[in-house]
Write a protein that holds these residues in place. Structure first.
Motif, PDB file in Angstrom:
ATOM      1  N   ILE A  77       0.843  -1.194   0.000  1.00  0.00           N
ATOM      2  CA  ILE A  77       0.000   0.000   0.000  1.00  0.00           C
ATOM      3  C   ILE A  77       0.879   1.245   0.000  1.00  0.00           C
ATOM      4  CG2 ILE A  77      -1.670   1.309   1.391  1.00  0.00           C
ATOM      5  CD1 ILE A  77      -2.941  -1.032  -0.073  1.00  0.00           C
ATOM      6  N   MET A  78       1.914   1.139   0.890  1.00  0.00           N
ATOM      7  CA  MET A  78       2.790   2.312   1.015  1.00  0.00           C
ATOM      8  C   MET A  78       3.451   2.676  -0.314  1.00  0.00           C
ATOM      9  SD  MET A  78       4.601   1.777   4.693  1.00  0.00           S
ATOM     10  CE  MET A  78       6.206   2.292   4.130  1.00  0.00           C
ATOM     11  N   TYR A  79       3.878   1.660  -1.023  1.00  0.00           N
ATOM     12  CA  TYR A  79       4.576   1.908  -2.293  1.00  0.00           C
ATOM     13  C   TYR A  79       3.628   1.935  -3.479  1.00  0.00           C
ATOM     14  CZ  TYR A  79       9.144   1.474  -0.083  1.00  0.00           C
ATOM     15  OH  TYR A  79      10.248   1.680   0.696  1.00  0.00           O
ATOM     16  N   ASN A  80       2.368   1.860  -3.175  1.00  0.00           N
ATOM     17  CA  ASN A  80       1.344   1.881  -4.234  1.00  0.00           C
ATOM     18  C   ASN A  80       1.626   0.835  -5.313  1.00  0.00           C
ATOM     19  OD1 ASN A  80      -1.009   2.795  -5.259  1.00  0.00           O
ATOM     20  ND2 ASN A  80      -0.122   4.503  -6.408  1.00  0.00           N
ATOM     21  N   TYR A  81       2.032  -0.304  -4.881  1.00  0.00           N
ATOM     22  CA  TYR A  81       2.515  -1.358  -5.772  1.00  0.00           C
ATOM     23  C   TYR A  81       1.432  -1.917  -6.688  1.00  0.00           C
ATOM     24  CZ  TYR A  81       5.232  -5.487  -7.100  1.00  0.00           C
ATOM     25  OH  TYR A  81       5.911  -6.440  -7.823  1.00  0.00           O
ATOM     26  N   LEU A  82       0.198  -1.839  -6.239  1.00  0.00           N
ATOM     27  CA  LEU A  82      -0.889  -2.398  -7.054  1.00  0.00           C
ATOM     28  C   LEU A  82      -1.052  -1.645  -8.371  1.00  0.00           C
ATOM     29  CD1 LEU A  82      -3.441  -3.114  -4.213  1.00  0.00           C
ATOM     30  CD2 LEU A  82      -2.324  -4.813  -5.647  1.00  0.00           C
ATOM     31  N   GLN A  83      -0.681  -0.347  -8.279  1.00  0.00           N
ATOM     32  CA  GLN A  83      -0.774   0.438  -9.525  1.00  0.00           C
ATOM     33  C   GLN A  83       0.547   0.397 -10.306  1.00  0.00           C
ATOM     34  OE1 GLN A  83      -2.611   1.832  -6.813  1.00  0.00           O
ATOM     35  NE2 GLN A  83      -4.346   0.979  -7.972  1.00  0.00           N
ATOM     36  N   ASP A  84       1.619   0.354  -9.524  1.00  0.00           N
ATOM     37  CA  ASP A  84       2.921   0.422 -10.200  1.00  0.00           C
ATOM     38  C   ASP A  84       3.842  -0.637  -9.600  1.00  0.00           C
ATOM     39  OD1 ASP A  84       5.339   1.022 -11.253  1.00  0.00           O
ATOM     40  OD2 ASP A  84       5.574   2.927 -10.154  1.00  0.00           O
ATOM     41  N   THR A  85       4.174  -1.669 -10.402  1.00  0.00           N
ATOM     42  CA  THR A  85       4.947  -2.788  -9.869  1.00  0.00           C
ATOM     43  C   THR A  85       6.449  -2.617 -10.071  1.00  0.00           C
ATOM     44  OG1 THR A  85       4.651  -3.940 -11.936  1.00  0.00           O
ATOM     45  CG2 THR A  85       3.109  -4.496 -10.184  1.00  0.00           C
ATOM     46  N   SER A  86       6.863  -1.433 -10.290  1.00  0.00           N
ATOM     47  CA  SER A  86       8.278  -1.261 -10.611  1.00  0.00           C
ATOM     48  C   SER A  86       9.157  -1.113  -9.370  1.00  0.00           C
ATOM     49  CB  SER A  86       8.442  -0.043 -11.522  1.00  0.00           C
ATOM     50  OG  SER A  86       7.999   1.090 -10.803  1.00  0.00           O
ATOM     51  N   SER A  87       8.545  -1.042  -8.218  1.00  0.00           N
ATOM     52  CA  SER A  87       9.359  -0.810  -7.020  1.00  0.00           C
ATOM     53  C   SER A  87      10.318  -1.972  -6.759  1.00  0.00           C
ATOM     54  CB  SER A  87       8.430  -0.637  -5.802  1.00  0.00           C
ATOM     55  OG  SER A  87       9.171  -0.804  -4.629  1.00  0.00           O
ATOM     56  N   ASP A  88      11.620  -1.650  -6.800  1.00  0.00           N
ATOM     57  CA  ASP A  88      12.628  -2.695  -6.588  1.00  0.00           C
ATOM     58  C   ASP A  88      12.584  -3.226  -5.170  1.00  0.00           C
ATOM     59  OD1 ASP A  88      13.461  -2.551  -9.139  1.00  0.00           O
ATOM     60  OD2 ASP A  88      15.112  -1.121  -8.717  1.00  0.00           O
ATOM     61  N   VAL A  89      12.304  -2.311  -4.258  1.00  0.00           N
ATOM     62  CA  VAL A  89      12.276  -2.709  -2.845  1.00  0.00           C
ATOM     63  C   VAL A  89      11.235  -3.819  -2.629  1.00  0.00           C
ATOM     64  CG1 VAL A  89      11.901  -1.879  -0.477  1.00  0.00           C
ATOM     65  CG2 VAL A  89      12.922  -0.357  -2.203  1.00  0.00           C
ATOM     66  N   ILE A  90      10.047  -3.507  -3.190  1.00  0.00           N
ATOM     67  CA  ILE A  90       8.956  -4.489  -2.981  1.00  0.00           C
ATOM     68  C   ILE A  90       9.251  -5.775  -3.730  1.00  0.00           C
ATOM     69  CG2 ILE A  90       6.480  -4.937  -3.375  1.00  0.00           C
ATOM     70  CD1 ILE A  90       6.996  -2.886  -1.193  1.00  0.00           C
ATOM     71  N   ASN A  91       9.729  -5.647  -4.957  1.00  0.00           N
ATOM     72  CA  ASN A  91      10.043  -6.858  -5.727  1.00  0.00           C
ATOM     73  C   ASN A  91      11.056  -7.721  -4.991  1.00  0.00           C
ATOM     74  OD1 ASN A  91       8.275  -6.558  -7.794  1.00  0.00           O
ATOM     75  ND2 ASN A  91       9.672  -5.269  -9.022  1.00  0.00           N
ATOM     76  N   ALA A  92      12.080  -7.046  -4.442  1.00  0.00           N
ATOM     77  CA  ALA A  92      13.098  -7.793  -3.687  1.00  0.00           C
ATOM     78  C   ALA A  92      12.463  -8.468  -2.475  1.00  0.00           C
ATOM     79  CB  ALA A  92      14.197  -6.848  -3.241  1.00  0.00           C
ATOM     80  N   GLU A  93      11.610  -7.671  -1.826  1.00  0.00           N
ATOM     81  CA  GLU A  93      10.961  -8.224  -0.622  1.00  0.00           C
ATOM     82  C   GLU A  93      10.117  -9.466  -0.979  1.00  0.00           C
ATOM     83  OE1 GLU A  93       8.392  -6.151   2.758  1.00  0.00           O
ATOM     84  OE2 GLU A  93       9.642  -4.705   1.652  1.00  0.00           O
TER      85      GLU A  93
END
Ligand SMILES: Nc1ncnc2c1ncn2[C@@H]1O[C@H](COP(=O)(O)OP(=O)(O)OP(=O)(O)O)[C@@H](O)[C@H]1O
Ligand SMILES: [Mg+2]
Length: 508
Positions: A77-93
């Protein structure tokens, strides 16, 4: 004995044993019960422990992963990942989580579209799993987890919840109006490590079980052998008694139950001994009684042979004595036969309707000549007609014996009174005399076979001591009673009481 012989003997033994016989053995049953109980409880314990370990391990794993997933959901939610999956942090996590638990994580948005799959297979596809739809539509605050033990994984559905933000658009509003389900994390975690531990544990448990089962087996053999040993002892002791090695009562430290058996057996043994003693006494009495007349006959005959020129009168005298002894022998044998016959219960009674008064009169008629010889007055008193269902021959014998005794053991010029009476149930015959009487201490013994109060005198009179014993047996067969009262020097009264209807209690 060589080994071959032992082997063939053992083979014979087992050939003789049939399964049915084996199962009949208390020892075998005891062994089976102990063994089966031991093994079954061991197996149940095994399954229960492994099952509870599995359940516990799965639940620990689920809670652990759920915590991680909840944190991850917040990050999404914090990284708004549902709209944008480019976050490396989340992908790594996401990758780390997937690797750590050897699993797969899929992030699904509220359009049921997979925005991220750590396996990179389903990205962009639409998921129409019922659970996912339910989680999104109805909303669920917690994680749903499902353990599939056949395929070895735990599946978890975690809602991605956004708090406090009220946005426009087609979103589900859940519970408190400030919590919105934005998507779902569909995770599956491998339970391979749990299964590996389980199989290690199971192997160890199996090894332990083998040892425990062996111990139980030995225990069952020892217990079934030891606990039932007293029964072997009893059997051996009974066999000893049977084989005649001993007539000692069986003793031994035992259980309450075996003690009961031993007590019963010992009392049987005592009874057998009493019977045996009385039989031996009877046989020795019989032979003694039968020998006496024969000895007399031999002495008389011998003296006839050895003497020469014996006058005819002496010859006649001796021969008369010999005939008397033969008659005596004959009487003893007949009495014994009567007694044996009556002892046999199967011989039973020959019941007919009998006029007791006539029967008694008949007996007295036959005894009058002897009474006359001693000048004994013989009288009969009866006030009523008595008809009874009895064995005529046996009751005649009873009255005959009693009256005969009353005459035999009377003084000269004495009297014998026979009284008959009856009520609605019994008839009584009283035989009273003015004779010598019976001492009190002998009254208990007069019914015993061969018992005579004064042996030498009775023999002189011609008694063998069987008459009363025969009479008593006959009375008992009729379910009646016989009693004697006596005053020494004054006289004796015998009373018999017999049911009028013996037919109902026929003994055969
Ligand atoms: N009426 C009686 N008066 C005194 N003594 C008696 C009388 N009846 C029996 N007795 C005693 O009881 C003993 C047992 O009697 P029982 O009739 O059994 O034998 P018995 O008369 O000696 O011989 P058996 O009757 O066999 O010829 C007798 O030997 C006698 O001593
Ligand atoms: Mg007699």
């Amino acid at each position: 004995m060589d080994t071959e012989q032992i082997g063939s003997r053992a083979a014979d033994f087992f050939k003789q044993l049939k399964i049915k016989d084996i199962l009949k053995s208390l020892r075998v049953r005891f062994f089976i019960i102990v063994f089966v109980t031991g093994v079954v409880s061991c197996l149940v314990l095994h399954t229960m422990i492994l099952d509870s370990y599995e359940a516990r391990a799965v639940s620990v794993r689920s809670t652990e992963v759920q915590t991680q997933l909840r944190i991850l959901a917040n990050h999404l939610i914090m990284y708004n990942y549902l709209q944008d999956t480019s976050s490396d942090v989340i992908n790594a996590e996401l990758d780390m989580l997937a690797n750590l638990y050897d699993g797969r994580v899929m992030v699904i948005n509220d359009d049921l579209k997979v925005v991220k799959d750590t396996y990179n297979i389903s990205q962009g596809k639409t998921i129409i799993s019922e659970e996912v739809v339910n989680c999104l539509k109805k909303g669920s605050k917690g994680t749903i987890s499902k353990y599939d033990n056949a395929n070895g994984y735990i599946e978890m559905i975690t809602p991605i919840i956004e708090s406090q933000v009220i946005e426009e658009g087609d979103v589900s509003i859940v519970g408190d109006s400030n919590e919105v389900v934005r998507g779902v994390l569909l995770t599956s975690v491998s339970t391979d490590t749990i299964e590996t531990t389980l199989s290690v544990l199971s192997t160890r448990a199996k090894n332990m079980e083998m040892i425990i089962i062996l111990v139980i087996l030995v225990f069952a053999v020892v217990v079934s052998y030891a606990l039932l040993k007293p029964f072997d002892r009893i059997t051996a002791a009974i066999n000893d008694v049977k084989a005649g090695y001993t007539d000692q009562p069986i003793i031994g430290p035992n259980y309450y139950e075996t003690e009961q058996i031993i007590n019963a057996f010992n009392s049987l043994l005592r009874r057998m001994k009493v019977l045996d003693d009385s039989r031996q006494e009877f046989v020795s009495n019989v032979s003694h009684e039968l020998k006496t007349p024969i000895t007399s006959i031999k002495v008389l005959a011998d003296s006839l042979i050895t003497q020469e020129n014996i006058p005819a009168e002496v010859y006649k005298d001796f021969m008369t004595d010999i005939v008397a002894e033969i008659d005596r022998e004959d009487k003893i044998i007949n009495d014994l036969l009567a007694l044996v016959k009556m002892d046999k219960k199967a011989s039973g009674l020959n019941i007919t309707s009998v006029d007791v008064v006539a029967l008694t009169e008949n007996v007295l008629k036959r005894l009058r000549p002897i009474a006359r010889k001693k000048n004994v007055e013989l009288t009969l008193e009866s006030n009523r007609a008595i008809n009874a269902e009895i064995d005529e021959v046996k009751i005649s014998l009873v009255i005959m014996n009693l009256v005969e005794n009353a005459i035999k053991y009377n003084k000269d010029d004495g009297w014998v009174r026979v009284e008959l009476d009856a009520d609605h149930q019994f008839f009584t015959v009283k035989v009273a005399d003015s004779g010598m009487g019976i001492p009190e201490e002998s009254l208990d013994h007069i019914y015993e076979r061969f018992y005579r109060v004064d042996k030498s005198r009775s023999r002189e009179i011609g008694g063998t001591g069987l008459g009363l014993s025969i009479a008593r047996n006959a009375v008992i067969m009729h379910r009646g009673t016989i009693e004697a009262e006596s005053v020494l020097g004054e006289g004796t009264t015998f009373t018999i009481k017999i049911p009028l209807m013996c037919g109902n209690t026929k003994t055969n």
